[in-house]
Design an enzyme around this catalytic site. Structure first.
Site, PDB file in Angstrom:
ATOM      1  N   GLN A   1       1.400 -11.087  -3.204  1.00  0.00           N
ATOM      2  CA  GLN A   1      -0.013 -10.772  -3.470  1.00  0.00           C
ATOM      3  C   GLN A   1      -0.725 -10.320  -4.648  1.00  0.00           C
ATOM      4  OE1 GLN A   1       0.028  -7.646  -0.212  1.00  0.00           O
ATOM      5  NE2 GLN A   1      -1.000  -8.957   1.078  1.00  0.00           N
TER       6      GLN A   1
ATOM      7  N   CYS B   1       0.940  -1.245  -0.117  1.00  0.00           N
ATOM      8  CA  CYS B   1      -0.047  -0.076   0.115  1.00  0.00           C
ATOM      9  C   CYS B   1       0.665   1.411  -0.095  1.00  0.00           C
ATOM     10  CB  CYS B   1      -1.042   0.084   1.013  1.00  0.00           C
ATOM     11  SG  CYS B   1      -0.589  -1.074   2.658  1.00  0.00           S
TER      12      CYS B   1
ATOM     13  N   LYS C   1     -14.345  -4.398   6.499  1.00  0.00           N
ATOM     14  CA  LYS C   1     -13.784  -5.112   5.565  1.00  0.00           C
ATOM     15  C   LYS C   1     -14.634  -6.484   5.210  1.00  0.00           C
ATOM     16  CE  LYS C   1     -11.157  -8.293   8.448  1.00  0.00           C
ATOM     17  NZ  LYS C   1      -9.913  -9.071   8.465  1.00  0.00           N
TER      18      LYS C   1
ATOM     19  N   HIS D   1      -7.990  -1.251   0.253  1.00  0.00           N
ATOM     20  CA  HIS D   1      -7.088  -2.491  -0.229  1.00  0.00           C
ATOM     21  C   HIS D   1      -7.868  -3.606  -0.428  1.00  0.00           C
ATOM     22  CE1 HIS D   1      -3.997  -0.553   2.721  1.00  0.00           C
ATOM     23  NE2 HIS D   1      -5.313  -0.206   3.354  1.00  0.00           N
TER      24      HIS D   1
ATOM     25  N   HIS E   1      -4.855  -1.419  -4.771  1.00  0.00           N
ATOM     26  CA  HIS E   1      -5.377  -0.534  -4.042  1.00  0.00           C
ATOM     27  C   HIS E   1      -6.397   0.708  -4.855  1.00  0.00           C
ATOM     28  CE1 HIS E   1      -2.160  -1.813  -1.877  1.00  0.00           C
ATOM     29  NE2 HIS E   1      -2.985  -1.608  -0.832  1.00  0.00           N
TER      30      HIS E   1
ATOM     31  N   ASP F   1      -2.225  -7.985  -5.582  1.00  0.00           N
ATOM     32  CA  ASP F   1      -2.852  -6.732  -4.547  1.00  0.00           C
ATOM     33  C   ASP F   1      -3.309  -5.681  -5.599  1.00  0.00           C
ATOM     34  OD1 ASP F   1      -3.342  -5.170  -2.362  1.00  0.00           O
ATOM     35  OD2 ASP F   1      -0.978  -5.100  -1.786  1.00  0.00           O
TER      36      ASP F   1
ATOM     37  N   ARG G   1       7.450 -10.719   5.098  1.00  0.00           N
ATOM     38  CA  ARG G   1       7.067 -10.534   6.523  1.00  0.00           C
ATOM     39  C   ARG G   1       7.617 -11.715   7.347  1.00  0.00           C
ATOM     40  NH1 ARG G   1       0.613 -10.138   5.211  1.00  0.00           N
ATOM     41  NH2 ARG G   1       0.982  -8.006   3.820  1.00  0.00           N
TER      42      ARG G   1
END
Length: 596
Positions: A342, A295, A426, A472, A346, A344, A324
């Site tokens: 990911q 992000c 979420k 996200h 945004h 991913d 991570r």
RNA sequence: GCCGACGUAGCUCAGUGGUAGAGCAACGGUUUCGUAAACCGUGGGUCGUGAGUUCAACUCUCACCGUCGGCUCCA
């Protein structure tokens, strides 16, 4: 000696937390009683010095937690199990009686049972207390039992595992003995059989067998190497996702894996998520960090120039690789790793656009998951927690947008009241796989925090600056985890659109090698992934090898096919039919297009 | 991270203090073969790593690394 099969039905804990307490049905009662019998047997064998903790029924059985010195060893299980079976055979009645707090505390003080006293201390005053007795064993218990030990039927102890008292690592480490129980032996056998089947699907095993990926000790735990076969599948998945996103107005972006630590101070990740981040990298006296999330990078792209409401919604997508730090004991194949990519994105939009973007996102998630043969979903909406940031009214609007998006998708959802992160509500989507296990894949998360931290704005039609809403979302989750789930879902037998080798051309003898190559070239020209088997083996062997490799189609070519200009198509299931290569190409191309 | 178990050839696994084994895979050869594993031969292991005990360690001890099971499903 019995083998102790692991409990293979690993379920995301969040799911359990959100599952309405299992209706106190017969099976749970039976297993709860089985847990008492386990404690009974342990006390019978090892005496009163064993400290008793708790013994609930759980999803696939039951456990009882003990503190014993010396610790239980696996060889103890058959003895304990045998004693349990004796107790079951004795048809012992289970009976409960109310008890006063004082009497209960005295009971356990006299017997030096600290965990029971701890449990008592945790029960609010005024709650009725009760003791349940079966045979010679009495236990503090809320109840919910079958009437007799005989009703427990068939029992099997599965494993011993360490577990902190109350799950808190600051508490002493206890040992849990896990077991399962059913009314009938046949049901137990069937359950054990299902466990074996699940074990055969284990993505770590299949990953090795099909040469899909590996995790290399030298490189470090939790870091995945995608081999060519796995890489082929991943690239097909990525192409598919990219196409979907392109069609829905997303823009592909790329952001660095390493950025200055300052970025994560601004985002707040270092403060709140720092323990899960890899350590700093020092370069020219500046500290850099591997990104744990994408992000901030996407936000910097947003921030790189002034934005107008006309630019919104801005949908930035990236297969973003993040690192991570996960504690070593939690790593698990592809499902829990330290480096992951990911799918991913945004989304930056105006408050008015939130609803529509959310709908689009949920629709995208379901469309994609369905393409991978998942069609049983459960949706969870997590709402405002007590430590929430921002205006409650804004939260309510966002929560309504999420619920509307679920309705729009025509799917029911469950609500986790107060289960949202402090920065926004979420939606999580769980899927059920081919053997009934649930996995959480998609997550779509509103963020009221980061736009403020990075001071994001857009110029509105009114000429004023406004703060955009940020979402996200990861739909497959991570490529690693999703791949692990896919492997288990399909048991390695990927549908033809995903299969690393879609067709193996198998000449029966050397005389057909050239013809086989010709066929191979023809298929490759049609964009198929093909292997031509030139090995010096008998047909049976070649078929066995490709069957073991779970190749969807084998095209056997021998003398007669060479003569007729055909191929003999053998499907993974074993059926076979001769046809012209063009017919095969047409069939498979259609099958790939349909993703079946 | 913590508790426990495990770590022997690429894979699956034998081997309980006295010079490391099998099957499959690999490699070489023979065979050219009709729908799930042909035959012969060859190579391949610092027994996870490092210390220690011992005349002698794959085997016993300790540490470390890694893997597996579990660590919120509540009396």
């Amino acid at each position: 000696m019995a083998t102790y099969v692991m409990l293979a039905f690993k379920v995301d804990r969040r799911e359990c937390a959100k599952t309405p307490a299992m209706a106190v049905d017969d099976l749970a009662q039976l297993r709860h009683t089985a847990a008492h019998l386990l404690a009974h047997a342990v006390v019978d064998i090892f005496g009163d010095d064993v400290k008793l903790a708790i013994g609930p029924a759980i999803e696939n059985g039951f456990y009882y937690a003990f503190l014993k010195t010396p610790a239980f060893v696996p060889e103890d299980l058959p003895r304990i199990e045998a004693r349990m079976k004796e107790l079951i055979g004795e048809d012992l009645a289970m009976s409960g009686e109310p008890i006063s707090r004082d009497a209960a505390e005295k009971h356990y003080r006299d017997r030096d049972q600290p965990f029971k006293l701890d449990i008592l201390a945790g029960i609010p005053d005024g709650e009725p207390l009760s003791m349940y007795t079966i045979g010679a064993f009495t236990d503090l218990c809320r109840g919910g039992h079958v009437n007799s030990s005989k009703d427990v039927g068939a029992v099997k102890l599965m494993s011993i595992a360490g577990a902190y008292w109350r799950g808190d690592e600051h508490n002493p480490m206890l040992q849990r003995i896990y077991g399962t129980a059913f009314p009938e032996q046949a049901q137990l056998d069937e359950y054990l059989h299902r466990l074996e089947e699940a074990e055969k699907r284990d993505h770590r095993k299949i990953g090795r067998e099909l040469d899909l990926f590996s995790i290399e000790e030298q490189a470090g735990p939790g870091l995945v190497f995608w081999h060519p076969n796995g890489g082929r599948i991943r690239s097909v998945i990525e192409d598919f996702v990219r196409k979907q996103l392109r069609d829905r107005g997303y823009e592909p972006v790329y952001s660095p894996h390493v950025v200055h630590e300052d970025v994560f101070l601004t985002s707040g990740h270092l403060q709140s998520f720092g323990e899960s981040m890899f350590g700093p990298i020092d370069v020219e006296e500046q500290r850099y960090r591997l990104k744990p999330m994408n992000c901030p990078g996407h936000i910097l792209i947003y921030k790189s120039k002034p934005r107008s409401y006309r630019d919104l919604p801005l949908l930035l997508a990236e297969f973003g690789t993040v690192y991570r730090y996960e504690r070593s004991g939690t790593l698990h194949g592809l499902l829990r790793v330290r480096g992951l990519t990911q799918d991913d994105a945004h989304l930056f939009c105006t408050p008015d656009q939130l609803q529509g973007e959310y709908e689009n996102t949920v629709d995208a998630a379901l469309t994609m998951l369905r393409a991978f043969a998942f069609d049983d979903f459960r949706l969870f909406v997590s709402t405002r927690p007590t430590n929430a940031l921002g205006d409650p009214q804004v939260w309510e609007r966002a929560e309504a947008a999420i619920r509307n998006a679920c309705d729009h998708a025509g799917l029911a959802y469950e609500i986790d009241e107060g289960g949202g992160a402090f920065y926004g509500p979420k939606l999580d989507i769980m899927v059920r796989d081919a053997i009934g296990r649930e996995w959480q894949l998609s997550t779509v998360q509103v963020d009221f925090n980061l736009p403020g931290r990075f001071d994001l704005t857009y110029r509105g039609a009114d000429g004023e600056d406004h703060q955009p809403v940020m979402i996200h979302r990861a739909l497959l989750g991570s490529m690693e985890r999703f791949f692990g789930v896919l492997i288990e879902h399909f048991a390695g037998a990927f549908p033809v659109w995903l299969a690393p080798v879609q067709a193996a051309v198998v000449p029966i003898g050397e005389a057909q090698f050239d013809y086989a190559e010709e066929i191979g070239a023809r298929l490759r020209a049609a964009d198929l992934r093909v292997a031509v088997d030139r090995s010096n083996e008998r047909l049976q062997k070649k078929i066995a090898m490709h069957q073991a490799g779970k190749v969807p189609y084998m095209l056997v070519v021998g003398k007669s096919e060479l003569a007729s200009g055909e191929v003999n198509v053998r499907e993974r299931g074993g059926s076979q039919r001769a046809m012209k290569p063009d017919e095969f190409v047409a069939n498979v191309t259609a099958e790939i297009a349909a993703r079946t």
